[in-house]
Motif scaffolding. Structure first.
Motif, PDB file in Angstrom:
ATOM      1  N   ASN A  35       0.827  -1.204   0.000  1.00  0.00           N
ATOM      2  CA  ASN A  35       0.000   0.000   0.000  1.00  0.00           C
ATOM      3  C   ASN A  35       0.868   1.264   0.000  1.00  0.00           C
ATOM      4  N   GLU A  36       1.901   1.248  -0.848  1.00  0.00           N
ATOM      5  CA  GLU A  36       2.833   2.359  -1.079  1.00  0.00           C
ATOM      6  C   GLU A  36       3.682   2.703   0.147  1.00  0.00           C
ATOM      7  N   GLN A  37       3.881   1.758   1.044  1.00  0.00           N
ATOM      8  CA  GLN A  37       4.720   1.994   2.222  1.00  0.00           C
ATOM      9  C   GLN A  37       5.682   0.833   2.416  1.00  0.00           C
ATOM     10  N   ARG A  38       6.895   1.179   2.896  1.00  0.00           N
ATOM     11  CA  ARG A  38       7.868   0.132   3.223  1.00  0.00           C
ATOM     12  C   ARG A  38       7.406  -0.601   4.458  1.00  0.00           C
ATOM     13  N   VAL A  39       7.640  -1.889   4.478  1.00  0.00           N
ATOM     14  CA  VAL A  39       7.260  -2.708   5.623  1.00  0.00           C
ATOM     15  C   VAL A  39       8.411  -3.641   5.974  1.00  0.00           C
ATOM     16  N   LYS A  40       8.299  -4.272   7.113  1.00  0.00           N
ATOM     17  CA  LYS A  40       9.286  -5.265   7.529  1.00  0.00           C
ATOM     18  C   LYS A  40       8.819  -6.650   7.073  1.00  0.00           C
ATOM     19  N   PRO A  41       9.743  -7.614   7.001  1.00  0.00           N
ATOM     20  CA  PRO A  41       9.372  -8.951   6.517  1.00  0.00           C
ATOM     21  C   PRO A  41       8.287  -9.638   7.340  1.00  0.00           C
ATOM     22  N   ALA A  42       8.168  -9.322   8.607  1.00  0.00           N
ATOM     23  CA  ALA A  42       7.173  -9.966   9.460  1.00  0.00           C
ATOM     24  C   ALA A  42       5.813  -9.275   9.402  1.00  0.00           C
ATOM     25  N   HIS A  43       5.694  -8.224   8.608  1.00  0.00           N
ATOM     26  CA  HIS A  43       4.429  -7.497   8.508  1.00  0.00           C
ATOM     27  C   HIS A  43       3.362  -8.390   7.876  1.00  0.00           C
ATOM     28  N   SER A  44       2.157  -8.310   8.379  1.00  0.00           N
ATOM     29  CA  SER A  44       1.063  -9.149   7.877  1.00  0.00           C
ATOM     30  C   SER A  44       0.390  -8.494   6.685  1.00  0.00           C
ATOM     31  N   ILE A  45      -0.005  -9.323   5.734  1.00  0.00           N
ATOM     32  CA  ILE A  45      -0.817  -8.850   4.612  1.00  0.00           C
ATOM     33  C   ILE A  45      -2.117  -9.617   4.611  1.00  0.00           C
ATOM     34  N   LYS A  46      -3.108  -9.033   3.954  1.00  0.00           N
ATOM     35  CA  LYS A  46      -4.423  -9.669   3.876  1.00  0.00           C
ATOM     36  C   LYS A  46      -4.980  -9.463   2.475  1.00  0.00           C
ATOM     37  N   SER A  47      -6.057 -10.103   2.162  1.00  0.00           N
ATOM     38  CA  SER A  47      -6.683  -9.955   0.848  1.00  0.00           C
ATOM     39  C   SER A  47      -7.069  -8.497   0.631  1.00  0.00           C
ATOM     40  N   GLY A  48      -6.828  -8.014  -0.580  1.00  0.00           N
ATOM     41  CA  GLY A  48      -7.164  -6.635  -0.909  1.00  0.00           C
ATOM     42  C   GLY A  48      -5.976  -5.687  -0.845  1.00  0.00           C
ATOM     43  N   ASP A  49      -4.877  -6.108  -0.225  1.00  0.00           N
ATOM     44  CA  ASP A  49      -3.684  -5.256  -0.157  1.00  0.00           C
ATOM     45  C   ASP A  49      -3.060  -5.126  -1.547  1.00  0.00           C
ATOM     46  N   VAL A  50      -2.437  -3.974  -1.790  1.00  0.00           N
ATOM     47  CA  VAL A  50      -1.750  -3.731  -3.049  1.00  0.00           C
ATOM     48  C   VAL A  50      -0.255  -3.769  -2.781  1.00  0.00           C
ATOM     49  N   GLN A  58      12.084  -5.826 -13.278  1.00  0.00           N
ATOM     50  CA  GLN A  58      10.639  -5.782 -13.489  1.00  0.00           C
ATOM     51  C   GLN A  58       9.968  -5.177 -12.274  1.00  0.00           C
ATOM     52  N   ILE A  59       8.886  -4.461 -12.526  1.00  0.00           N
ATOM     53  CA  ILE A  59       8.087  -3.897 -11.440  1.00  0.00           C
ATOM     54  C   ILE A  59       6.680  -4.462 -11.576  1.00  0.00           C
ATOM     55  N   TRP A  60       6.252  -5.176 -10.562  1.00  0.00           N
ATOM     56  CA  TRP A  60       4.919  -5.750 -10.523  1.00  0.00           C
ATOM     57  C   TRP A  60       4.080  -4.928  -9.561  1.00  0.00           C
ATOM     58  N   GLN A  82      -3.686 -10.639  -8.529  1.00  0.00           N
ATOM     59  CA  GLN A  82      -4.080 -10.132  -9.835  1.00  0.00           C
ATOM     60  C   GLN A  82      -3.246  -8.898 -10.126  1.00  0.00           C
ATOM     61  N   GLU A  83      -2.584  -8.909 -11.263  1.00  0.00           N
ATOM     62  CA  GLU A  83      -1.751  -7.776 -11.653  1.00  0.00           C
ATOM     63  C   GLU A  83      -2.630  -6.668 -12.215  1.00  0.00           C
ATOM     64  N   THR A  84      -2.306  -5.417 -11.886  1.00  0.00           N
ATOM     65  CA  THR A  84      -3.080  -4.301 -12.407  1.00  0.00           C
ATOM     66  C   THR A  84      -2.825  -4.146 -13.903  1.00  0.00           C
ATOM     67  N   ALA A  85      -3.768  -3.561 -14.598  1.00  0.00           N
ATOM     68  CA  ALA A  85      -3.651  -3.391 -16.053  1.00  0.00           C
ATOM     69  C   ALA A  85      -2.464  -2.493 -16.401  1.00  0.00           C
ATOM     70  N   ALA A  86      -2.263  -1.426 -15.627  1.00  0.00           N
ATOM     71  CA  ALA A  86      -1.146  -0.510 -15.889  1.00  0.00           C
ATOM     72  C   ALA A  86       0.193  -1.222 -15.712  1.00  0.00           C
ATOM     73  N   SER A  87       0.285  -2.073 -14.719  1.00  0.00           N
ATOM     74  CA  SER A  87       1.523  -2.811 -14.470  1.00  0.00           C
ATOM     75  C   SER A  87       1.808  -3.792 -15.602  1.00  0.00           C
ATOM     76  N   ALA A  88       0.796  -4.503 -16.050  1.00  0.00           N
ATOM     77  CA  ALA A  88       0.973  -5.469 -17.136  1.00  0.00           C
ATOM     78  C   ALA A  88       1.394  -4.752 -18.418  1.00  0.00           C
ATOM     79  N   GLU A  89       0.789  -3.604 -18.685  1.00  0.00           N
ATOM     80  CA  GLU A  89       1.140  -2.827 -19.871  1.00  0.00           C
ATOM     81  C   GLU A  89       2.583  -2.318 -19.785  1.00  0.00           C
ATOM     82  N   HIS A  90       2.970  -1.836 -18.611  1.00  0.00           N
ATOM     83  CA  HIS A  90       4.340  -1.331 -18.416  1.00  0.00           C
ATOM     84  C   HIS A  90       5.368  -2.444 -18.573  1.00  0.00           C
ATOM     85  N   ARG A  91       5.095  -3.621 -18.026  1.00  0.00           N
ATOM     86  CA  ARG A  91       6.026  -4.749 -18.151  1.00  0.00           C
ATOM     87  C   ARG A  91       6.131  -5.222 -19.602  1.00  0.00           C
TER      88      ARG A  91
END
Length: 125
Positions: A35-50, A58-60, A82-91
């Motif tokens: 979500n546009e922020q640096r995190v530590k390796p132990a940080h939790s993620i959940k469904s819906g996170d970007v 490559q940038i995904w 799911q990769e965003t459309a802008a990311s797929a186009e850029h790659r």
């Protein structure tokens, strides 16, 4: 099945990195943003996170769809995000650029020798 997991473990399970150690190092070096922020390796993620993943030229930019801590088949791993459309186009554009333009100094490793320098100068002329 849990609703959150460590980011390094998820990156490994989703097959962005071969080993969990590589995923941990990438997160520590700031090559993975949640979500546009640096995190530590132990940080939790959940469904819906970007996640924005910088890996090997490559940038995904992806959205997390499923959480799993088991590294399975590649076909299963691709359903976890799911990769965003802008990311797929850029790659795709980056891959096209690499196909038609090769950086002359990309083949060099370390400091160029006298012969390498001559070849570089010749290719620019």
């Amino acid at each position: 099945m849990t609703d959150s997991i460590r980011i390094d473990k998820w990156l490994w399970a989703a097959r962005f990195f071969k080993t969990r150690t590589l995923a941990t190092n990438a997160v520590e070096l700031g090559r993975v943003l949640q979500n546009e922020q640096r995190v530590k390796p132990a940080h939790s993620i959940k469904s819906g996170d970007v996640l924005e993943i910088h890996h090997a030229d490559q940038i995904w930019v992806i959205e997390v769809l499923r959480i799993s801590d088991v590294r399975g088949a590649a076909s299963v791993a691709q359903t976890m995000y799911q990769e965003t459309a802008a990311s797929a186009e850029h790659r795709a554009k980056s891959a096209q650029d690499k196909k038609y333009f090769k950086e002359p100094s990309a083949a060099l490793s370390g400091r160029p020798t006298k012969r390498d320098r001559r070849l570089l100068d010749f290719s620019r002329s």
